[in-house]
Design a protein around this motif. Structure first.
Motif, PDB file in Angstrom:
ATOM      1  N   MET A 114     -18.767  -7.022 -15.720  1.00 40.03           N
ATOM      2  CA  MET A 114     -19.735  -8.054 -16.075  1.00 40.03           C
ATOM      3  C   MET A 114     -20.856  -7.461 -16.927  1.00 40.03           C
ATOM      4  SD  MET A 114     -18.296 -10.578 -14.843  1.00 40.03           S
ATOM      5  CE  MET A 114     -19.521 -11.722 -15.424  1.00 40.03           C
ATOM      6  N   ALA A 115     -21.300  -6.276 -16.514  1.00 37.83           N
ATOM      7  CA  ALA A 115     -22.380  -5.626 -17.262  1.00 37.83           C
ATOM      8  C   ALA A 115     -21.940  -5.255 -18.673  1.00 37.83           C
ATOM      9  CB  ALA A 115     -22.868  -4.389 -16.517  1.00 37.83           C
ATOM     10  N   SER A 116     -20.700  -4.721 -18.795  1.00 39.22           N
ATOM     11  CA  SER A 116     -20.206  -4.324 -20.106  1.00 39.22           C
ATOM     12  C   SER A 116     -20.035  -5.538 -21.004  1.00 39.22           C
ATOM     13  CB  SER A 116     -18.879  -3.564 -19.966  1.00 39.22           C
ATOM     14  OG  SER A 116     -17.871  -4.396 -19.430  1.00 39.22           O
ATOM     15  N   GLY A 117     -19.657  -6.681 -20.433  1.00 40.69           N
ATOM     16  CA  GLY A 117     -19.549  -7.908 -21.214  1.00 40.69           C
ATOM     17  C   GLY A 117     -20.923  -8.346 -21.707  1.00 40.69           C
ATOM     18  N   ASP A 118     -21.955  -8.242 -20.880  1.00 40.64           N
ATOM     19  CA  ASP A 118     -23.326  -8.574 -21.299  1.00 40.64           C
ATOM     20  C   ASP A 118     -23.802  -7.664 -22.410  1.00 40.64           C
ATOM     21  OD1 ASP A 118     -23.394 -10.572 -19.460  1.00 40.64           O
ATOM     22  OD2 ASP A 118     -24.483  -9.420 -17.953  1.00 40.64           O
ATOM     23  N   GLU A 119     -23.450  -6.366 -22.304  1.00 41.74           N
ATOM     24  CA  GLU A 119     -23.837  -5.402 -23.344  1.00 41.74           C
ATOM     25  C   GLU A 119     -23.344  -5.848 -24.714  1.00 41.74           C
ATOM     26  OE1 GLU A 119     -22.291  -1.655 -22.175  1.00 41.74           O
ATOM     27  OE2 GLU A 119     -23.989  -1.118 -20.933  1.00 41.74           O
ATOM     28  N   ARG A 120     -22.090  -6.374 -24.725  1.00 39.88           N
ATOM     29  CA  ARG A 120     -21.521  -6.801 -26.008  1.00 39.88           C
ATOM     30  C   ARG A 120     -22.319  -7.974 -26.610  1.00 39.88           C
ATOM     31  NH1 ARG A 120     -16.346  -6.481 -23.089  1.00 39.88           N
ATOM     32  NH2 ARG A 120     -15.536  -4.398 -23.358  1.00 39.88           N
ATOM     33  N   HIS A 121     -22.781  -8.887 -25.719  1.00 36.52           N
ATOM     34  CA  HIS A 121     -23.569 -10.022 -26.198  1.00 36.52           C
ATOM     35  C   HIS A 121     -24.882  -9.548 -26.824  1.00 36.52           C
ATOM     36  CE1 HIS A 121     -20.972 -13.150 -24.789  1.00 36.52           C
ATOM     37  NE2 HIS A 121     -20.977 -12.675 -23.557  1.00 36.52           N
ATOM     38  N   TYR A 122     -25.556  -8.620 -26.152  1.00 38.29           N
ATOM     39  CA  TYR A 122     -26.820  -8.095 -26.671  1.00 38.29           C
ATOM     40  C   TYR A 122     -26.602  -7.387 -28.008  1.00 38.29           C
ATOM     41  CZ  TYR A 122     -29.419  -9.132 -22.388  1.00 38.29           C
ATOM     42  OH  TYR A 122     -30.056  -9.774 -21.350  1.00 38.29           O
ATOM     43  N   THR A 123     -25.513  -6.616 -28.087  1.00 35.73           N
ATOM     44  CA  THR A 123     -25.217  -5.895 -29.327  1.00 35.73           C
ATOM     45  C   THR A 123     -24.959  -6.866 -30.466  1.00 35.73           C
ATOM     46  OG1 THR A 123     -24.293  -4.049 -28.070  1.00 35.73           O
ATOM     47  CG2 THR A 123     -23.640  -4.220 -30.376  1.00 35.73           C
ATOM     48  N   PHE A 168     -16.656 -15.459 -12.311  1.00 33.37           N
ATOM     49  CA  PHE A 168     -17.412 -14.561 -11.429  1.00 33.37           C
ATOM     50  C   PHE A 168     -18.195 -15.365 -10.396  1.00 33.37           C
ATOM     51  CE2 PHE A 168     -21.368 -12.249 -10.515  1.00 33.37           C
ATOM     52  CZ  PHE A 168     -20.843 -11.080  -9.983  1.00 33.37           C
ATOM     53  N   GLU A 169     -18.855 -16.430 -10.853  1.00 29.04           N
ATOM     54  CA  GLU A 169     -19.617 -17.288  -9.944  1.00 29.04           C
ATOM     55  C   GLU A 169     -18.698 -18.015  -8.963  1.00 29.04           C
ATOM     56  OE1 GLU A 169     -21.707 -19.777 -12.631  1.00 29.04           O
ATOM     57  OE2 GLU A 169     -23.134 -18.221 -13.255  1.00 29.04           O
ATOM     58  N   GLU A 170     -17.520 -18.430  -9.446  1.00 30.37           N
ATOM     59  CA  GLU A 170     -16.547 -19.110  -8.575  1.00 30.37           C
ATOM     60  C   GLU A 170     -16.061 -18.177  -7.475  1.00 30.37           C
ATOM     61  OE1 GLU A 170     -11.999 -20.869  -8.902  1.00 30.37           O
ATOM     62  OE2 GLU A 170     -13.231 -20.799 -10.716  1.00 30.37           O
ATOM     63  N   GLY A 189     -12.743 -12.261 -25.332  1.00 28.00           N
ATOM     64  CA  GLY A 189     -13.774 -13.059 -25.970  1.00 28.00           C
ATOM     65  C   GLY A 189     -14.197 -14.310 -25.241  1.00 28.00           C
ATOM     66  N   PHE A 190     -13.735 -14.505 -23.998  1.00 27.44           N
ATOM     67  CA  PHE A 190     -14.103 -15.687 -23.221  1.00 27.44           C
ATOM     68  C   PHE A 190     -15.207 -15.316 -22.228  1.00 27.44           C
ATOM     69  CE2 PHE A 190      -9.756 -16.255 -24.640  1.00 27.44           C
ATOM     70  CZ  PHE A 190      -9.758 -17.554 -25.126  1.00 27.44           C
ATOM     71  N   ALA A 191     -16.349 -14.947 -22.789  1.00 35.33           N
ATOM     72  CA  ALA A 191     -17.433 -14.424 -21.965  1.00 35.33           C
ATOM     73  C   ALA A 191     -17.970 -15.463 -20.992  1.00 35.33           C
ATOM     74  CB  ALA A 191     -18.548 -13.899 -22.856  1.00 35.33           C
ATOM     75  N   GLU A 192     -18.167 -16.688 -21.489  1.00 33.87           N
ATOM     76  CA  GLU A 192     -18.736 -17.726 -20.630  1.00 33.87           C
ATOM     77  C   GLU A 192     -17.786 -18.066 -19.479  1.00 33.87           C
ATOM     78  OE1 GLU A 192     -19.943 -21.109 -22.843  1.00 33.87           O
ATOM     79  OE2 GLU A 192     -21.395 -20.006 -24.078  1.00 33.87           O
ATOM     80  N   GLU A 193     -16.487 -18.165 -19.801  1.00 31.33           N
ATOM     81  CA  GLU A 193     -15.503 -18.455 -18.749  1.00 31.33           C
ATOM     82  C   GLU A 193     -15.429 -17.309 -17.741  1.00 31.33           C
ATOM     83  OE1 GLU A 193     -10.756 -19.551 -18.218  1.00 31.33           O
ATOM     84  OE2 GLU A 193     -11.642 -19.428 -20.240  1.00 31.33           O
ATOM     85  N   SER A 194     -15.589 -16.072 -18.249  1.00 34.24           N
ATOM     86  CA  SER A 194     -15.600 -14.905 -17.371  1.00 34.24           C
ATOM     87  C   SER A 194     -16.760 -14.986 -16.384  1.00 34.24           C
ATOM     88  CB  SER A 194     -15.706 -13.632 -18.216  1.00 34.24           C
ATOM     89  OG  SER A 194     -15.811 -12.495 -17.398  1.00 34.24           O
TER      90      SER A 194
END
Length: 732
Positions: free
Chosen positions: A583-592, A564-566, A555-560
Motif C-alpha cells: 500500500m505504501a509503495s503504491g502511494d509513493e508512485r502517486h506522489y512521484t 484494502f478497506e474491504e 495501475g488500479f490504485a483506487e480499486e487496490s
C-alpha cells in the motif's frame, strides 16, 4: 544348541542396547530359561504354551534365526509335530517366505488340515497371489468362518471388490466378523456409500454390531463428511451399550473433530470413563490443529500416565506444527524422565533441529543413533539428510544417504531436495535420474530447486517431463509452476497449468488459488485475477495481499485501496507488514507522479515543497523527476540541492546509483559520472542486466544484451543483421 541361542540373544542385545527391543529380549531370555525348568518338571502343557508364545514373538519381531534355533530344540524334545506348535512354526516360515521350511512343515500335517489351509490362503493373499489363494479356497473340501472371512477381506485389500462381494453373497456363515471385515474392506476402497448400505443390510439381517463394526461405521461417516449420519450412529451405539467403549469413543472424538464439531469432541472426551494413548493423542491433535499449542501442552501435562508413544506423539505434533523449539525441549524432558525415544521420536526431533538449523545438537543425536544402530532406518536417515542439507552440509547429508542399505523414495527425495535447497542443481538432477520409483514429491523437489535459483525455463521443462512421464501433479506442483509462470509473465504457460489444475480439482485449494491470482496479475490479465479471487471460497492474508498488490501494479490504485478497506471491514484478517508495504509503495508512485507533473510544467519550487510535505519517505524517482525538470528549465541552483538529496538516498538504495549516474551523464557532468561509477565498483554494486523475452509455442526465450547463450543465437543475429540492412537501405 542352548549356548548358540543365548549367544545370539547377547549379540542382539548388544547391537540394540538402548532400543525398545532390549526389554523384549530380556523377557525372551527369561522365558527360554523357564522352558528348561518346565521340561524338567514334565509340565507338558506349560511347555507348549511357552513355546507358542516364543514363536509368536519371533514371528512379530522377524527374528527368524532365533525361531530356527527354537525349532531345532523342539525337534530334539519331540514337540515340533505338536499341533499348536507346528501351526505357529508354519506361520513363522510363511511370514518369512522360507520355501524349504514351509514344504517341510506341510509334510508334518500329512494332507488336508483346515487350519493349515487357512494359513496358506492368508499367506498367498499377503504375497499378492490372489489367484492361488482363490484356487486353494475353491479346492477345500470344507471351510469355516475363518476361511470365508480371510478370503473376502484379502480380496478387498487387493481391490478385487466385485470378486469379494461374490464370495460374500455365497458365505454361509453370517456372523458379525465377516460383515465387519467386508464393510471395512469397502471403506478402504473408498466405497463409503456401499459400506453404509451393507451396514443397513447387516442390521436388517439381525446381526448385532460389535465395537470394531461401530468404529468402522464411524470412519465411514468421516469419509462421507456426514454429521447427521454420525449422530444417528451414535444413537445405535448407546442403544447397543458401546458408549463407554474406548475404541468407539475415540472414533467419535475423531468424527466430531474432522467435521468441525470441537465442543462435541471435547464433551465426548470428557465423558469417557477410560482413556488410552489414542484418546489423549486425538485430543492433543485437536488443539494442535486449532493452533492452540499452549492448551495442547496443558492437556499433555494432565495425562495421568505417559509412555514412549505419548511422548513421541506430542514431540511430533509440535515439530510438524512449526514449533521446533518446544519440540526439542519436550525431547530433552523425555530423556530426563528416562523414557527411551523410538524411531518416530528421533525422526521428529531431528526434523525440529533441521528447522532450527541446529547442526551441533543434531550431530550429537546422530552420534547417539550410531551407537544404537538406528541410523540405517529410512525415516531417521531421511531426517538426518534433511538436517545436514538445511545446515548447508550436503557432503555429510550424502554420506548418511549412502549408508542407508534399503532406500525408499523418501530418502531419495530428501537428498534431491537437499541438493536443490543448496543450489546444487547438477547433483540434484543426477540423483533424481537415479531414483528407481519417482513420485510427485520427487518431481516437486527438482522443480522447487530450479525455482529457488530462478532457473525458470528449466523448472517448466521439468514440469513438462513430469506430465509426459504420467506422474500426476499435486497442489505443491501447481503452486511452484504458477510462481514460475508469474516470474516470466508467461500467460500461455500459466493458462495451461490452470487447465491442468482444474482437471484435477485443485481450483478451490487456497494455495493454488493464490498462485493463480498472482500469476494472472503479473502476466497483465487483471480481469482473470479478479475472477479467481472472487470465486475463492476462503481467503487468507496471502491471497488478499496478492490481489491488492496485483491491482496496484497494474495501475488500479483506487480499486487496490478499496480492496484494502474491504479486507479490514469484511474479514477478520489484520493487515500484515507485506500488505502495508505494498500500500505504501503504491502511494509513493502517486506522489512521484504529482512531482513529475509539476516538474514538467516548470513549477519546480512547488514540486520541491510538495516532496518536503510528503507523509512518507520520497522515493528516488521523485527527486529524479525534479532534477530532470531542473535541467529542462535551467535551474542550476535547485538542481544542486536535488542532486545532493538524490545522492543521499542512493547510499541506502543501490539501484539509485545508476539513476544518478545517468542524470549526471545527461547533463554532461562526466567527472561526477566517473565518481559515481567508481563508488559503485568500490561497494561491489552491479546493475542487473536488462532482460527481454518472447513466448513462442509455450516456450519462453530469454535475451540479454550481447547475449550469445541461446541455442539459435547465430540465426537470430543473422536475421537482425538482415533487418538492419533492410532498414538502412530504405533510409538511404
Amino acid at each position: 544348541m542352548s549356548s548358540y541361542y543365548f549367544g545370539k540373544v547377547e549379540e542382539l542385545e548388544k547391537a540394540h542396547r538402548e532400543s525398545s527391543l532390549v526389554e523384549k529380549l530380556f523377557r525372551v531370555r527369561n522365558m527360554f530359561s523357564t522352558l528348561f525348568s518346565i521340561y524338567s518338571r514334565k509340565s507338558l502343557k506349560a511347555l507348549i504354551r511357552k513355546s507358542v508364545t516364543l514363536l509368536e514373538f519371533y514371528t512379530n519381531e522377524r527374528l527368524i534365526n532365533h525361531g530356527n534355533a527354537l525349532h531345532c530344540h523342539l525337534i530334539k524334545m519331540g514337540l515340533s509335530s505338536q499341533k499348536y506348535i507346528a501351526v505357529k512354526l508354519l506361520i513363522m516360515y510363511l511370514d518369512s517366505r522360507k520355501s524349504f521350511e514351509i514344504d517341510q512343515m506341510l509334510k508334518e500335517f500329512n494332507g488336508f488340515n483346515l487350519v493349515v489351509q487357512n494359513c496358506l490362503i492368508t499367506a498367498n493373499l499377503q504375497w499378492g497371489k490372489v489367484i492361488d489363494a482363490c484356487r486353494l479356497f475353491d479346492e477345500m473340501p470344507e471351510r469355516n468362518e475363518v476361511s470365508w472371512t480371510s478370503l473376502i477381506s484379502g480380496l478387498l485389500k487387493h481391490g478385487n471388490v466385485n470378486e469379494a462381494m461374490v464370495y460374500f453373497e455365497r458365505n454361509p456363515f453370517s456372523n458379525v466378523f465377516t460383515w465387519t471385515a467386508t464393510i471395512n474392506g469397502l471403506v478402504q476402497n473408498r466405497l463409503s456409500f456401499q459400506a453404509m448400505r451393507l451396514c443397513k443390510k447387516m442390521l436388517q439381517s439381525g446381526v448385532l454390531p460389535n465395537d470394531i463394526t461401530f468404529t468402522t461405521i464411524i470412519r465411514t461417516c468421516v469419509e462421507l463428511s456426514d454429521l447427521g449420519l454420525g449422530k444417528s450412529v451414535l444413537g445405535l451405539i448407546v442403544k447397543a451399550g458401546f458408549e463407554n467403549n474406548v475404541c468407539v469413543s475415540n472414533s467419535l472424538v475423531t468424527l466430531f473433530l474432522r467435521l468441525g464439531e470441537i465442543d462435541s469432541a471435547r464433551k465426548t472426551f470428557d465423558r469417557m470413563e477410560e482413556k488410552d494413548v489414542v484418546s489423549w493423542t486425538t485430543i492433543l491433535d485437536m488443539y494442535v490443529e486449532m493452533g492452540d499449542l499452549r492448551e495442547a501442552r496443558r492437556m499433555f501435562d494432565e495425562m495421568p500416565e505417559r509412555n514412549e508413544v505419548t511422548w513421541s506423539a506430542i514431540i511430533a505434533r509440535f515439530s510438524q506444527s512449526g514449533n521446533a523449539e518446544e519440540a526439542v525441549k519436550l525431547f530433552q524432558q523425555m530423556v530426563r524422565h528416562s523414557f527411551k525415544p523410538n524411531v518416530s521420536c528421533y525422526s521428529s526431533v531431528i526434523s525440529a533441529l533441521a528447522t532450527l538449523e541446529a547442526l551441533q545438537a543434531g550431530m550429537n543425536i546422530h552420534a547417539h543413533i550410531l551407537k544404537i544402530g538406528m541410523e540405517i532406518n529410512v525415516f531417521v536417515g531421511s531426517s538426518l539428510i534433511d538436517l545436514y542439507c538445511k545446515c548447508g552440509n550436503t557432503k555429510d547429508g550424502r554420506l548418511v544417504f549412502d549408508e542407508i542399505p534399503e532406500k525408499n523414495v523418501v530418502c531419495w527425495n530428501s537428498m534431491v531436495s537437499g541438493y536443490g535447497f543448496n543450489a546444487q542443481l547438477e547433483k540434484a538432477t543426477e540423483l533424481f535420474n537415479q531414483i528407481p520409483h519417482k513420485n510427485n514429491i520427487s518431481w516437486n523437489s527438482l522443480i522447487a530447486g530450479h525455482l529457488g535459483i530462478e532457473n525458470f525455463n528449466e523448472a517448466l521443462q521439468v514440469f513438462d517431463e513430469m506430465i509426459l512421464s504420467g506422474e500426476q501433479p499435486n497442489k505443491s506442483t501447481f503452486s511452484s509452476i504458477l510462481k514460475t509462470c508469474a516470474s516470466l509473465a508467461s500467460l500461455e504457460r500459466g493458462k495451461y497449468a490452470h487447465t491442468k489444475a482444474l482437471k484435477l480439482g485443485f481450483q478451490h485449494d487456497i494455495f493454488v488459488g493464490t498462485a493463480l491470482v498472482d500469476m494472472y496479475a503479473k502476466s497483465g490479465s487483471i480481469e482473470s485475477s479478479r475472477k479467481i479471487f472472487k470465486r475463492m471460497p476462503t481467503k487468507n492474508e496471502v491471497v488478499w495481499t496478492a490481489m491488492i498488490q496485483g491491482l496496484a501494479e497494474n495501475g488500479f490504485a483506487e480499486e487496490s485501496l478499496r480492496l484494502f478497506e474491504e479486507m479490514e471491514k469484511k474479514s477478520s484478517i489484520a493487515p500484515n507488514e507485506l500488505i502495508l508495504l505494498f500500500m505504501a509503495s503504491g502511494d509513493e508512485r502517486h506522489y512521484t507522479s504529482v512531482v513529475d507533473m509539476l516538474s514538467r510544467s516548470g513549477r519546480l519550487f512547488e514540486a520541491e515543497e510538495f516532496i518536503k510535505s510528503m507523509p512518507l519517505e520520497p522515493e528516488a524517482n521523485a527527486w529524479a523527476a525534479l532534477l530532470s525538470g531542473c535541467k529542462t528549465f535551467g535551474n542550476e541552483t535547485l538542481a544542486g540541492r536535488v542532486a545532493e538529496k538524490l545522492s543521499g538516498i542512493v547510499e541506502t538504495k543501490p539501484g539509485g546509483y545508476v539513476l544518478l549516474s545517468n542524470i549526471y551523464a545527461s547533463e554532461g557532468r562526466w567527472k561526477d559520472v566517473m565518481s559515481t561509477r567508481n563508488l559503485m565498483n568500490q561497494k561491489g554494486i552491479k546493475k542487473s542486466g536488462g532482460c527481454s523475452w518472447i513466448e513462442l509455442r509455450n516456450q519462453v526465450h530469454l535475451f540479454y544484451s550481447q547475449d550469445e547463450t541461446h541455442t539459435q543465437s547465430n540465426e537470430i543475429y543473422w536475421v537482425l543483421q538482415l533487418f538492419n540492412s533492410e532498414i538502412q537501405s530504405h533510409l538511404n
